[in-house]
Write an enzyme that holds these catalytic residues in place. Structure first.
Site, mmCIF file in Angstrom:
data_model
loop_
_atom_site.group_PDB
_atom_site.id
_atom_site.type_symbol
_atom_site.label_atom_id
_atom_site.label_comp_id
_atom_site.label_asym_id
_atom_site.label_seq_id
_atom_site.Cartn_x
_atom_site.Cartn_y
_atom_site.Cartn_z
ATOM 1 N N ALA A 8 -35.029 -47.373 -63.399
ATOM 2 C CA ALA A 8 -35.531 -46.000 -63.514
ATOM 3 C C ALA A 8 -36.338 -45.608 -62.294
ATOM 4 C CB ALA A 8 -36.358 -45.854 -64.787
ATOM 5 N N GLY A 9 -35.894 -46.061 -61.114
ATOM 6 C CA GLY A 9 -36.480 -45.579 -59.872
ATOM 7 C C GLY A 9 -35.958 -44.195 -59.553
ATOM 8 N N ALA A 10 -36.185 -43.744 -58.330
ATOM 9 C CA ALA A 10 -35.799 -42.379 -57.958
ATOM 10 C C ALA A 10 -34.302 -42.173 -58.055
ATOM 11 C CB ALA A 10 -36.287 -42.081 -56.542
ATOM 12 N N ARG A 30 -37.840 -51.285 -66.631
ATOM 13 C CA ARG A 30 -38.491 -52.521 -67.084
ATOM 14 C C ARG A 30 -39.964 -52.306 -67.442
ATOM 15 N NH1 ARG A 30 -41.342 -54.692 -62.792
ATOM 16 N NH2 ARG A 30 -40.848 -53.827 -60.728
ATOM 17 N N LYS A 105 -28.459 -51.180 -51.608
ATOM 18 C CA LYS A 105 -27.891 -51.402 -50.288
ATOM 19 C C LYS A 105 -28.721 -52.437 -49.542
ATOM 20 C CE LYS A 105 -26.599 -46.486 -50.130
ATOM 21 N NZ LYS A 105 -26.838 -45.186 -49.475
ATOM 22 N N LYS A 189 -27.279 -49.313 -41.723
ATOM 23 C CA LYS A 189 -27.749 -47.971 -41.343
ATOM 24 C C LYS A 189 -29.242 -47.820 -41.566
ATOM 25 C CE LYS A 189 -28.145 -46.348 -45.749
ATOM 26 N NZ LYS A 189 -29.248 -45.597 -46.388
ATOM 27 N N THR A 246 -29.338 -40.888 -42.998
ATOM 28 C CA THR A 246 -30.544 -41.708 -43.020
ATOM 29 C C THR A 246 -31.299 -41.639 -41.704
ATOM 30 O OG1 THR A 246 -29.308 -43.200 -44.480
ATOM 31 C CG2 THR A 246 -31.413 -43.979 -43.680
ATOM 32 N N SER A 252 -35.672 -39.571 -45.565
ATOM 33 C CA SER A 252 -35.338 -40.980 -45.346
ATOM 34 C C SER A 252 -36.596 -41.836 -45.220
ATOM 35 C CB SER A 252 -34.486 -41.123 -44.084
ATOM 36 O OG SER A 252 -34.400 -42.483 -43.684
ATOM 37 N N ARG A 253 -36.760 -42.793 -46.117
ATOM 38 C CA ARG A 253 -37.918 -43.690 -46.046
ATOM 39 C C ARG A 253 -37.848 -44.579 -44.808
ATOM 40 N NH1 ARG A 253 -36.855 -43.906 -51.723
ATOM 41 N NH2 ARG A 253 -35.706 -45.844 -51.505
ATOM 42 N N VAL A 277 -39.671 -48.707 -51.775
ATOM 43 C CA VAL A 277 -39.009 -49.702 -50.941
ATOM 44 C C VAL A 277 -38.305 -49.025 -49.767
ATOM 45 C CG1 VAL A 277 -37.185 -51.446 -50.867
ATOM 46 C CG2 VAL A 277 -38.655 -51.283 -52.869
#
Length: 331
Positions: A8-10, A30, A105, A189, A246, A252-253, A277
Protein backbone atom coordinates in the site's frame (compact mmCIF):
# COMPACT_ATOMS: atom_id res chain seq x y z
CA UNK A 1 -11.98 -9.64 -11.96
CA UNK A 2 -10.84 -10.15 -8.37
CA UNK A 3 -7.54 -8.28 -7.92
CA UNK A 4 -5.33 -8.17 -4.85
CA UNK A 5 -2.53 -5.62 -4.61
CA UNK A 6 0.16 -6.44 -2.06
CA UNK A 7 1.78 -3.22 -0.95
CA UNK A 8 0.00 0.00 0.00
CA UNK A 9 2.76 2.41 -0.96
CA UNK A 10 2.22 5.21 -3.45
CA UNK A 11 2.28 3.06 -6.60
CA UNK A 12 0.19 0.21 -5.19
CA UNK A 13 -2.39 2.69 -3.90
CA UNK A 14 -2.49 4.62 -7.17
CA UNK A 15 -3.09 1.46 -9.19
CA UNK A 16 -5.76 0.35 -6.73
CA UNK A 17 -7.52 3.72 -7.13
CA UNK A 18 -7.39 3.37 -10.91
CA UNK A 19 -8.74 -0.19 -11.00
CA UNK A 20 -11.30 -0.14 -8.20
CA UNK A 21 -14.15 1.22 -10.31
CA UNK A 22 -13.83 -1.67 -12.78
CA UNK A 23 -12.87 -4.62 -10.58
CA UNK A 24 -13.18 -6.00 -7.07
CA UNK A 25 -9.87 -4.75 -5.68
CA UNK A 26 -8.32 -5.47 -2.29
CA UNK A 27 -5.30 -3.39 -1.23
CA UNK A 28 -3.13 -5.04 1.42
CA UNK A 29 -0.60 -3.22 3.58
CA UNK A 30 1.61 -4.73 6.25
CA UNK A 31 1.19 -1.81 8.71
CA UNK A 32 -2.10 -2.47 10.47
CA UNK A 33 -2.43 1.03 11.94
CA UNK A 34 -1.75 2.68 8.57
CA UNK A 35 -4.43 0.56 6.92
CA UNK A 36 -6.89 1.23 9.73
CA UNK A 37 -6.41 4.99 9.35
CA UNK A 38 -6.69 4.79 5.58
CA UNK A 39 -9.92 2.80 5.94
CA UNK A 40 -11.36 5.37 8.34
CA UNK A 41 -10.35 8.47 6.36
CA UNK A 42 -10.60 6.91 2.87
CA UNK A 43 -7.17 8.37 2.13
CA UNK A 44 -3.68 6.88 2.30
CA UNK A 45 -2.16 9.87 4.05
CA UNK A 46 1.08 8.02 4.75
CA UNK A 47 2.03 7.27 1.14
CA UNK A 48 -0.38 8.97 -1.27
CA UNK A 49 -1.96 11.96 0.47
CA UNK A 50 -4.52 14.08 -1.29
CA UNK A 51 -6.22 11.31 -3.26
CA UNK A 52 -9.58 9.97 -2.01
CA UNK A 53 -9.89 6.19 -1.98
CA UNK A 54 -12.99 4.90 -3.82
CA UNK A 55 -15.65 3.36 -1.61
CA UNK A 56 -15.43 0.26 -3.81
CA UNK A 57 -11.79 -0.30 -2.78
CA UNK A 58 -11.28 -2.71 0.13
CA UNK A 59 -8.34 -2.18 2.50
CA UNK A 60 -6.83 -4.78 4.80
CA UNK A 61 -3.77 -5.78 6.79
CA UNK A 62 -4.97 -9.41 6.84
CA UNK A 63 -2.64 -11.25 4.45
CA UNK A 64 -4.70 -14.46 4.41
CA UNK A 65 -7.88 -12.58 3.50
CA UNK A 66 -6.07 -10.64 0.78
CA UNK A 67 -4.76 -13.83 -0.83
CA UNK A 68 -8.11 -15.60 -0.51
CA UNK A 69 -9.73 -12.75 -2.45
CA UNK A 70 -7.73 -13.58 -5.59
CA UNK A 71 -9.24 -17.06 -5.80
CA UNK A 72 -8.24 -19.30 -8.70
CA UNK A 73 -8.77 -16.89 -11.59
CA UNK A 74 -7.96 -13.41 -10.28
CA UNK A 75 -4.81 -11.31 -10.54
CA UNK A 76 -2.21 -10.92 -7.79
CA UNK A 77 -0.08 -7.78 -8.02
CA UNK A 78 2.99 -7.30 -5.81
CA UNK A 79 3.50 -3.55 -5.40
CA UNK A 80 6.23 -3.70 -2.79
CA UNK A 81 9.64 -2.03 -3.02
CA UNK A 82 12.35 -4.31 -4.38
CA UNK A 83 13.69 -4.91 -0.88
CA UNK A 84 10.21 -6.01 0.14
CA UNK A 85 9.71 -8.40 -2.78
CA UNK A 86 11.51 -11.43 -1.34
CA UNK A 87 9.79 -11.27 2.08
CA UNK A 88 6.43 -10.90 0.36
CA UNK A 89 6.83 -13.83 -2.05
CA UNK A 90 8.19 -15.93 0.83
CA UNK A 91 4.75 -15.52 2.41
CA UNK A 92 3.22 -16.79 -0.84
CA UNK A 93 5.29 -19.96 -0.88
CA UNK A 94 3.12 -23.08 -0.57
CA UNK A 95 -0.13 -21.17 -1.11
CA UNK A 96 -2.50 -21.80 -3.99
CA UNK A 97 -2.18 -18.62 -6.05
CA UNK A 98 -3.13 -18.25 -9.72
CA UNK A 99 -0.23 -15.94 -10.64
CA UNK A 100 1.95 -13.10 -9.44
CA UNK A 101 2.88 -9.86 -11.23
CA UNK A 102 5.34 -7.45 -9.59
CA UNK A 103 5.73 -3.71 -10.07
CA UNK A 104 9.12 -3.06 -8.44
CA UNK A 105 12.30 -2.13 -10.32
CA UNK A 106 15.96 -2.76 -9.60
CA UNK A 107 18.52 -5.40 -8.70
CA UNK A 108 18.34 -7.03 -5.28
CA UNK A 109 21.03 -5.33 -3.21
CA UNK A 110 22.83 -8.36 -1.75
CA UNK A 111 22.31 -10.99 -4.46
CA UNK A 112 22.29 -8.71 -7.56
CA UNK A 113 19.29 -10.68 -8.82
CA UNK A 114 16.56 -9.19 -10.97
CA UNK A 115 13.01 -9.41 -9.57
CA UNK A 116 12.01 -12.38 -11.76
CA UNK A 117 15.03 -14.30 -10.47
CA UNK A 118 14.01 -13.58 -6.88
CA UNK A 119 10.47 -14.79 -7.55
CA UNK A 120 11.65 -17.95 -9.32
CA UNK A 121 14.13 -18.70 -6.56
CA UNK A 122 11.33 -18.62 -4.00
CA UNK A 123 8.27 -19.90 -5.89
CA UNK A 124 9.83 -22.06 -8.60
CA UNK A 125 8.53 -22.24 -12.15
CA UNK A 126 4.98 -23.47 -11.58
CA UNK A 127 3.35 -20.12 -10.79
CA UNK A 128 2.69 -17.89 -13.84
CA UNK A 129 4.74 -14.77 -13.24
CA UNK A 130 5.45 -11.42 -14.87
CA UNK A 131 6.38 -7.78 -14.42
CA UNK A 132 4.27 -4.67 -15.03
CA UNK A 133 6.54 -1.73 -15.79
CA UNK A 134 6.90 1.49 -17.73
CA UNK A 135 7.02 5.27 -17.38
CA UNK A 136 4.61 6.01 -14.55
CA UNK A 137 4.37 8.43 -11.63
CA UNK A 138 1.93 7.28 -8.98
CA UNK A 139 0.37 10.72 -8.50
CA UNK A 140 -0.50 11.04 -12.18
CA UNK A 141 -2.03 7.55 -12.34
CA UNK A 142 -4.11 8.32 -9.24
CA UNK A 143 -5.32 11.54 -10.92
CA UNK A 144 -6.48 9.54 -13.94
CA UNK A 145 -3.97 11.04 -16.35
CA UNK A 146 -2.93 8.96 -19.41
CA UNK A 147 -0.26 6.31 -18.89
CA UNK A 148 1.21 3.48 -20.99
CA UNK A 149 2.74 0.38 -19.39
CA UNK A 150 4.17 -2.96 -20.47
CA UNK A 151 3.33 -6.40 -19.10
CA UNK A 152 6.26 -8.76 -19.60
CA UNK A 153 5.87 -12.49 -19.06
CA UNK A 154 6.80 -15.71 -20.78
CA UNK A 155 3.26 -16.89 -19.99
CA UNK A 156 0.90 -15.69 -22.73
CA UNK A 157 -2.21 -16.39 -20.67
CA UNK A 158 -0.91 -14.19 -17.86
CA UNK A 159 -0.16 -11.38 -20.31
CA UNK A 160 -3.74 -11.61 -21.58
CA UNK A 161 -5.18 -11.69 -18.06
CA UNK A 162 -3.18 -8.62 -17.03
CA UNK A 163 -4.28 -6.75 -20.14
CA UNK A 164 -7.90 -7.65 -19.41
CA UNK A 165 -7.53 -6.28 -15.89
CA UNK A 166 -5.44 -3.15 -16.38
CA UNK A 167 -5.89 -1.94 -19.97
CA UNK A 168 -8.57 0.69 -20.45
CA UNK A 169 -9.56 4.26 -19.71
CA UNK A 170 -6.42 6.17 -18.73
CA UNK A 171 -4.04 3.18 -18.83
CA UNK A 172 -2.87 1.61 -22.07
CA UNK A 173 -1.04 -1.72 -21.91
CA UNK A 174 1.50 -3.28 -24.26
CA UNK A 175 2.98 -6.76 -23.89
CA UNK A 176 6.22 -8.63 -24.45
CA UNK A 177 7.90 -11.87 -23.40
CA UNK A 178 11.25 -10.11 -22.79
CA UNK A 179 11.16 -10.07 -18.99
CA UNK A 180 14.91 -9.46 -18.65
CA UNK A 181 14.91 -6.50 -21.03
CA UNK A 182 11.97 -4.86 -19.27
CA UNK A 183 13.50 -5.34 -15.83
CA UNK A 184 16.98 -4.10 -16.76
CA UNK A 185 15.53 -0.96 -18.34
CA UNK A 186 13.46 -0.27 -15.24
CA UNK A 187 16.43 -0.78 -12.93
CA UNK A 188 19.26 1.13 -14.59
CA UNK A 189 17.22 4.22 -15.55
CA UNK A 190 17.01 5.08 -11.85
CA UNK A 191 20.80 5.39 -11.64
CA UNK A 192 20.86 7.59 -14.72
CA UNK A 193 18.16 9.80 -13.21
CA UNK A 194 20.49 10.49 -10.30
CA UNK A 195 23.19 11.48 -12.79
CA UNK A 196 20.77 13.75 -14.64
CA UNK A 197 19.72 15.38 -11.39
CA UNK A 198 23.38 16.13 -10.65
CA UNK A 199 23.90 17.64 -14.11
CA UNK A 200 20.76 19.77 -13.83
CA UNK A 201 21.56 20.76 -10.27
CA UNK A 202 24.99 21.99 -11.37
CA UNK A 203 23.38 24.07 -14.12
CA UNK A 204 25.23 22.33 -16.95
CA UNK A 205 22.44 22.89 -19.46
CA UNK A 206 20.02 20.94 -21.60
CA UNK A 207 22.71 19.91 -24.08
CA UNK A 208 24.48 18.03 -21.29
CA UNK A 209 21.21 16.52 -20.13
CA UNK A 210 20.38 15.22 -23.62
CA UNK A 211 23.87 13.76 -24.04
CA UNK A 212 23.72 12.04 -20.67
CA UNK A 213 20.30 10.48 -21.31
CA UNK A 214 21.33 9.26 -24.74
CA UNK A 215 24.64 7.78 -23.62
CA UNK A 216 22.88 6.38 -20.56
CA UNK A 217 20.53 4.48 -22.84
CA UNK A 218 23.58 2.95 -24.53
CA UNK A 219 24.73 1.69 -21.12
CA UNK A 220 21.32 0.16 -20.43
CA UNK A 221 21.42 -1.67 -23.76
CA UNK A 222 24.93 -3.03 -23.14
CA UNK A 223 24.03 -4.46 -19.75
CA UNK A 224 20.58 -5.65 -20.81
CA UNK A 225 21.79 -7.56 -23.85
CA UNK A 226 24.64 -9.10 -21.83
CA UNK A 227 22.10 -10.39 -19.30
CA UNK A 228 19.83 -11.86 -21.98
CA UNK A 229 17.47 -9.04 -22.93
CA UNK A 230 16.68 -7.99 -26.49
CA UNK A 231 18.10 -4.73 -27.82
CA UNK A 232 14.79 -3.56 -29.31
CA UNK A 233 13.10 -3.68 -25.90
CA UNK A 234 15.20 -0.73 -24.75
CA UNK A 235 13.77 1.58 -27.42
CA UNK A 236 10.30 1.04 -25.96
CA UNK A 237 8.31 2.13 -22.93
CA UNK A 238 10.37 0.31 -20.31
CA UNK A 239 13.67 1.48 -21.78
CA UNK A 240 13.69 4.86 -23.45
CA UNK A 241 10.24 5.83 -22.18
CA UNK A 242 10.95 5.17 -18.51
CA UNK A 243 14.42 6.69 -18.83
CA UNK A 244 13.11 9.99 -20.23
CA UNK A 245 10.39 10.29 -17.59
CA UNK A 246 12.62 9.50 -14.62
CA UNK A 247 15.46 11.76 -15.80
CA UNK A 248 13.30 14.79 -16.56
CA UNK A 249 10.17 14.56 -14.40
CA UNK A 250 9.99 16.69 -11.27
CA UNK A 251 8.18 13.87 -9.44
CA UNK A 252 11.17 11.54 -9.86
CA UNK A 253 12.69 10.64 -6.49
CA UNK A 254 15.93 9.51 -8.10
CA UNK A 255 16.29 12.80 -9.97
CA UNK A 256 15.74 14.61 -6.68
CA UNK A 257 18.59 12.62 -5.14
CA UNK A 258 20.88 13.96 -7.87
CA UNK A 259 19.64 17.52 -7.37
CA UNK A 260 20.36 17.22 -3.66
CA UNK A 261 23.85 15.87 -4.24
CA UNK A 262 24.59 18.78 -6.59
CA UNK A 263 23.69 21.16 -3.75
CA UNK A 264 26.23 19.49 -1.48
CA UNK A 265 23.71 17.63 0.68
CA UNK A 266 24.68 14.33 2.29
CA UNK A 267 22.99 11.23 0.91
CA UNK A 268 21.52 10.38 4.32
CA UNK A 269 19.90 13.82 4.53
CA UNK A 270 18.46 13.53 1.02
CA UNK A 271 16.94 10.11 1.68
CA UNK A 272 15.45 11.31 4.97
CA UNK A 273 13.89 14.34 3.25
CA UNK A 274 12.39 12.17 0.50
CA UNK A 275 10.67 9.89 2.98
CA UNK A 276 10.37 7.23 0.25
CA UNK A 277 12.64 4.71 -1.38
CA UNK A 278 14.88 5.93 -4.22
CA UNK A 279 15.73 2.64 -5.89
CA UNK A 280 18.64 4.09 -7.88
CA UNK A 281 20.66 4.43 -4.67
CA UNK A 282 20.23 0.77 -3.79
CA UNK A 283 20.74 -0.33 -7.38
CA UNK A 284 23.91 1.60 -8.21
CA UNK A 285 26.34 -0.62 -6.32
CA UNK A 286 24.85 -3.83 -7.77
CA UNK A 287 25.01 -2.49 -11.32
CA UNK A 288 28.59 -1.32 -10.89
CA UNK A 289 29.65 -4.74 -9.64
CA UNK A 290 27.75 -6.57 -12.37
CA UNK A 291 29.35 -4.39 -15.04
CA UNK A 292 32.80 -5.04 -13.61
CA UNK A 293 32.23 -8.78 -13.44
CA UNK A 294 31.06 -8.94 -17.05
CA UNK A 295 33.52 -6.34 -18.39
CA UNK A 296 30.72 -4.06 -19.60
CA UNK A 297 31.52 -0.40 -20.13
CA UNK A 298 29.12 1.73 -18.05
CA UNK A 299 30.98 4.95 -17.21
CA UNK A 300 27.91 6.93 -16.11
CA UNK A 301 26.69 4.19 -13.76
CA UNK A 302 30.23 3.88 -12.37
CA UNK A 303 30.42 7.64 -11.84
CA UNK A 304 27.12 7.73 -9.94
CA UNK A 305 28.20 4.86 -7.70
CA UNK A 306 31.46 6.71 -7.01
CA UNK A 307 29.52 9.78 -5.83
CA UNK A 308 27.12 7.72 -3.72
CA UNK A 309 29.60 5.37 -2.07
CA UNK A 310 33.22 6.45 -2.67
CA UNK A 311 33.16 10.07 -1.59
CA UNK A 312 33.67 11.46 -5.10
CA UNK A 313 32.18 14.94 -5.53
CA UNK A 314 29.57 15.67 -8.22
CA UNK A 315 32.01 18.09 -9.90
CA UNK A 316 34.68 15.39 -10.03
CA UNK A 317 32.11 12.94 -11.45
CA UNK A 318 31.33 15.33 -14.29
CA UNK A 319 35.03 15.96 -14.86
CA UNK A 320 35.74 12.26 -15.17
CA UNK A 321 32.99 11.79 -17.74
CA UNK A 322 34.06 14.81 -19.81
CA UNK A 323 37.71 13.75 -19.84
CA UNK A 324 36.97 10.40 -21.49
CA UNK A 325 38.44 9.98 -24.95
CA UNK A 326 36.37 9.92 -28.18
CA UNK A 327 34.89 6.67 -29.42
CA UNK A 328 32.64 5.17 -32.09
CA UNK A 329 29.07 5.99 -31.06
CA UNK A 330 27.76 2.55 -32.00
CA UNK A 331 30.62 0.51 -30.54
Amino acid sequence: MNITILGAGAWGTALAVSLADRHAVVLWGREEETMRRAQASRENKAYLPGFPLPETLSLTADFDAAIAHVGTDGLLLAATSLSGLRPTVMRLKGRQIPNVVWLCKGFEEQTHLLPHQVVREVLGNDVPAGVLSGPSFAQEVARGLPCALTIASEDEALRERTIAAVHGRNIRLYSTDDVIGVEVGGAVKNILAIATGIVDGMGLGMNARAALITRGLAEIVRLGVALGGRAETFTGLTGMGDLILTCTGDLSRNRRVGLGLAKGKRLEQIVEELGHVAEGVRCAQAVRELAQQRHIEMPIAHAVAAVLFDGVSPAEMVGRLLSRGPRDENA
